[in-house]
Motif scaffolding. Structure first.
Motif, mmCIF file in Angstrom:
data_model
loop_
_atom_site.group_PDB
_atom_site.id
_atom_site.type_symbol
_atom_site.label_atom_id
_atom_site.label_comp_id
_atom_site.label_asym_id
_atom_site.label_seq_id
_atom_site.Cartn_x
_atom_site.Cartn_y
_atom_site.Cartn_z
ATOM 1 N N ILE A 106 0.555 -6.336 47.330
ATOM 2 C CA ILE A 106 1.680 -6.639 48.213
ATOM 3 C C ILE A 106 2.477 -5.369 48.486
ATOM 4 O O ILE A 106 2.877 -5.099 49.613
ATOM 5 C CB ILE A 106 2.571 -7.743 47.609
ATOM 6 C CG1 ILE A 106 1.832 -9.082 47.650
ATOM 7 C CG2 ILE A 106 3.896 -7.845 48.365
ATOM 8 C CD1 ILE A 106 2.517 -10.178 46.850
ATOM 9 N N GLY A 155 0.473 -3.246 54.545
ATOM 10 C CA GLY A 155 1.135 -2.681 55.699
ATOM 11 C C GLY A 155 0.630 -1.297 56.047
ATOM 12 O O GLY A 155 1.069 -0.688 56.993
ATOM 13 N N TYR A 191 12.737 -6.406 59.868
ATOM 14 C CA TYR A 191 11.942 -6.127 58.666
ATOM 15 C C TYR A 191 12.454 -6.880 57.434
ATOM 16 O O TYR A 191 11.856 -6.802 56.362
ATOM 17 C CB TYR A 191 11.950 -4.611 58.406
ATOM 18 C CG TYR A 191 10.990 -4.152 57.334
ATOM 19 C CD1 TYR A 191 9.615 -4.341 57.455
ATOM 20 C CD2 TYR A 191 11.458 -3.516 56.197
ATOM 21 C CE1 TYR A 191 8.737 -3.911 56.467
ATOM 22 C CE2 TYR A 191 10.585 -3.079 55.204
ATOM 23 C CZ TYR A 191 9.230 -3.278 55.351
ATOM 24 O OH TYR A 191 8.363 -2.855 54.376
ATOM 25 N N GLY A 216 12.406 -10.013 56.325
ATOM 26 C CA GLY A 216 11.492 -10.935 55.645
ATOM 27 C C GLY A 216 10.459 -10.212 54.804
ATOM 28 O O GLY A 216 10.300 -10.484 53.614
ATOM 29 N N TYR A 217 9.756 -9.266 55.408
ATOM 30 C CA TYR A 217 8.725 -8.527 54.669
ATOM 31 C C TYR A 217 9.361 -7.671 53.578
ATOM 32 O O TYR A 217 8.872 -7.621 52.449
ATOM 33 C CB TYR A 217 7.888 -7.646 55.602
ATOM 34 C CG TYR A 217 6.809 -6.924 54.834
ATOM 35 C CD1 TYR A 217 5.612 -7.553 54.537
ATOM 36 C CD2 TYR A 217 7.020 -5.649 54.340
ATOM 37 C CE1 TYR A 217 4.641 -6.910 53.779
ATOM 38 C CE2 TYR A 217 6.064 -5.002 53.586
ATOM 39 C CZ TYR A 217 4.873 -5.640 53.321
ATOM 40 O OH TYR A 217 3.922 -5.007 52.568
ATOM 41 N N GLY A 218 10.461 -7.000 53.909
ATOM 42 C CA GLY A 218 11.115 -6.134 52.932
ATOM 43 C C GLY A 218 11.552 -6.889 51.695
ATOM 44 O O GLY A 218 11.369 -6.433 50.570
ATOM 45 N N ARG A 265 10.262 -9.727 50.617
ATOM 46 C CA ARG A 265 9.051 -10.141 49.877
ATOM 47 C C ARG A 265 8.577 -8.999 48.985
ATOM 48 O O ARG A 265 8.195 -9.212 47.836
ATOM 49 C CB ARG A 265 7.939 -10.572 50.838
ATOM 50 C CG ARG A 265 8.082 -11.996 51.314
ATOM 51 C CD ARG A 265 6.845 -12.493 52.034
ATOM 52 N NE ARG A 265 6.483 -11.719 53.208
ATOM 53 C CZ ARG A 265 7.017 -11.871 54.422
ATOM 54 N NH1 ARG A 265 7.953 -12.775 54.620
ATOM 55 N NH2 ARG A 265 6.609 -11.133 55.423
ATOM 56 N N GLU A 266 8.595 -7.781 49.524
ATOM 57 C CA GLU A 266 8.205 -6.633 48.711
ATOM 58 C C GLU A 266 9.170 -6.473 47.536
ATOM 59 O O GLU A 266 8.744 -6.241 46.406
ATOM 60 C CB GLU A 266 8.181 -5.357 49.550
ATOM 61 C CG GLU A 266 7.803 -4.143 48.721
ATOM 62 C CD GLU A 266 7.716 -2.868 49.509
ATOM 63 O OE1 GLU A 266 6.921 -2.012 49.107
ATOM 64 O OE2 GLU A 266 8.458 -2.707 50.502
ATOM 65 N N SER A 313 8.419 -8.892 44.843
ATOM 66 C CA SER A 313 7.161 -8.615 44.146
ATOM 67 C C SER A 313 7.353 -7.653 42.980
ATOM 68 O O SER A 313 6.538 -7.605 42.073
ATOM 69 C CB SER A 313 6.109 -8.071 45.119
ATOM 70 O OG SER A 313 6.373 -6.720 45.466
ATOM 71 N N GLY A 336 10.182 -0.944 58.498
ATOM 72 C CA GLY A 336 8.758 -1.201 58.431
ATOM 73 C C GLY A 336 7.984 -0.079 57.791
ATOM 74 O O GLY A 336 8.528 0.936 57.361
ATOM 75 N N LYS A 337 6.686 -0.314 57.766
ATOM 76 C CA LYS A 337 5.730 0.643 57.233
ATOM 77 C C LYS A 337 4.583 0.728 58.210
ATOM 78 O O LYS A 337 4.288 -0.223 58.928
ATOM 79 C CB LYS A 337 5.194 0.191 55.878
ATOM 80 C CG LYS A 337 6.211 0.168 54.775
ATOM 81 C CD LYS A 337 5.547 -0.267 53.493
ATOM 82 C CE LYS A 337 6.522 -0.430 52.374
ATOM 83 N NZ LYS A 337 5.851 -0.869 51.147
ATOM 84 N N GLU A 353 3.111 0.541 64.162
ATOM 85 C CA GLU A 353 3.577 -0.848 64.271
ATOM 86 C C GLU A 353 4.239 -1.085 65.602
ATOM 87 O O GLU A 353 4.850 -0.259 66.189
ATOM 88 C CB GLU A 353 4.572 -1.173 63.152
ATOM 89 C CG GLU A 353 3.885 -1.261 61.826
ATOM 90 C CD GLU A 353 4.834 -1.710 60.722
ATOM 91 O OE1 GLU A 353 6.036 -1.919 60.962
ATOM 92 O OE2 GLU A 353 4.351 -1.853 59.610
#
Length: 145
Positions: A12, A16, A67, A69-71, A73-74, A77, A140-141, A145
């Motif tokens: 995870i 990206g 970003y 939501g993804y950030g 989640r990271e 993790s 983002g990464k 993108e």
């Protein structure tokens, strides 16, 4: 089962992909982060520091809305691991429109339930930083993108 979870967390974290020098100490570590002195590199340094120090409030404040939501989640993790930064250095690596690309070297060293330390190679990621309302945000990464 625990090793599967550990490797899932690392996957995870790696998903990206792909000025004046200053040194900034991390808040819970003796390690330092070194970068060029630009707003884009500083926000990426801060992103990495807040991530390993598990500062959810600070971390969420430096993410651009697209970003979040993804950030987050990271960020979550990393909740099950002990993490620290190791020889991290960041520099600007070009632009993609209004986005500044930032490349870091070094590792995020993680330990899950006392197992051997594993290093996540930061040079495999390109971080995307944008300026919104006069403040730099991580957005983002990945280079395209």
């Amino acid at each position: 089962m625990m090793k599967v979870i550990f490797f899932l967390l690392i996957a995870i974290a790696l998903a990206g992909c792909g000025g004046q020098s200053t040194t900034t100490p991390t808040s819970e570590s003796t390690e330092t982060v070194t970068s060029t002195d630009s707003g884009a590199t500083q926000v990426v340094e801060q992103y990495l520091t807040l991530l390993v120090n598990k500062d959810e409030t600070g971390f969420s404040q430096i993410l651009c809305p697209a970003y979040e939501g993804y950030g987050m989640r990271e960020f979550r993790s990393f909740g099950a691991v002990d993490a620290s930064l190791n020889n991290v250095s960041c520099v600007e690596d070009g632009a993609d429109g209004d986005t500044t690309l930032v490349l870091c070297t070094g590792t995020i060293d993680v330990v899950y339930q006392g197992e051997d330390t594993r290093g996540i190679d930061l040079s495999r990621e390109v971080y995307r930083a944008v300026q919104e309302d006069g403040q730099w945000k991580v957005c983002g990464k990945g280079a395209g993108e």
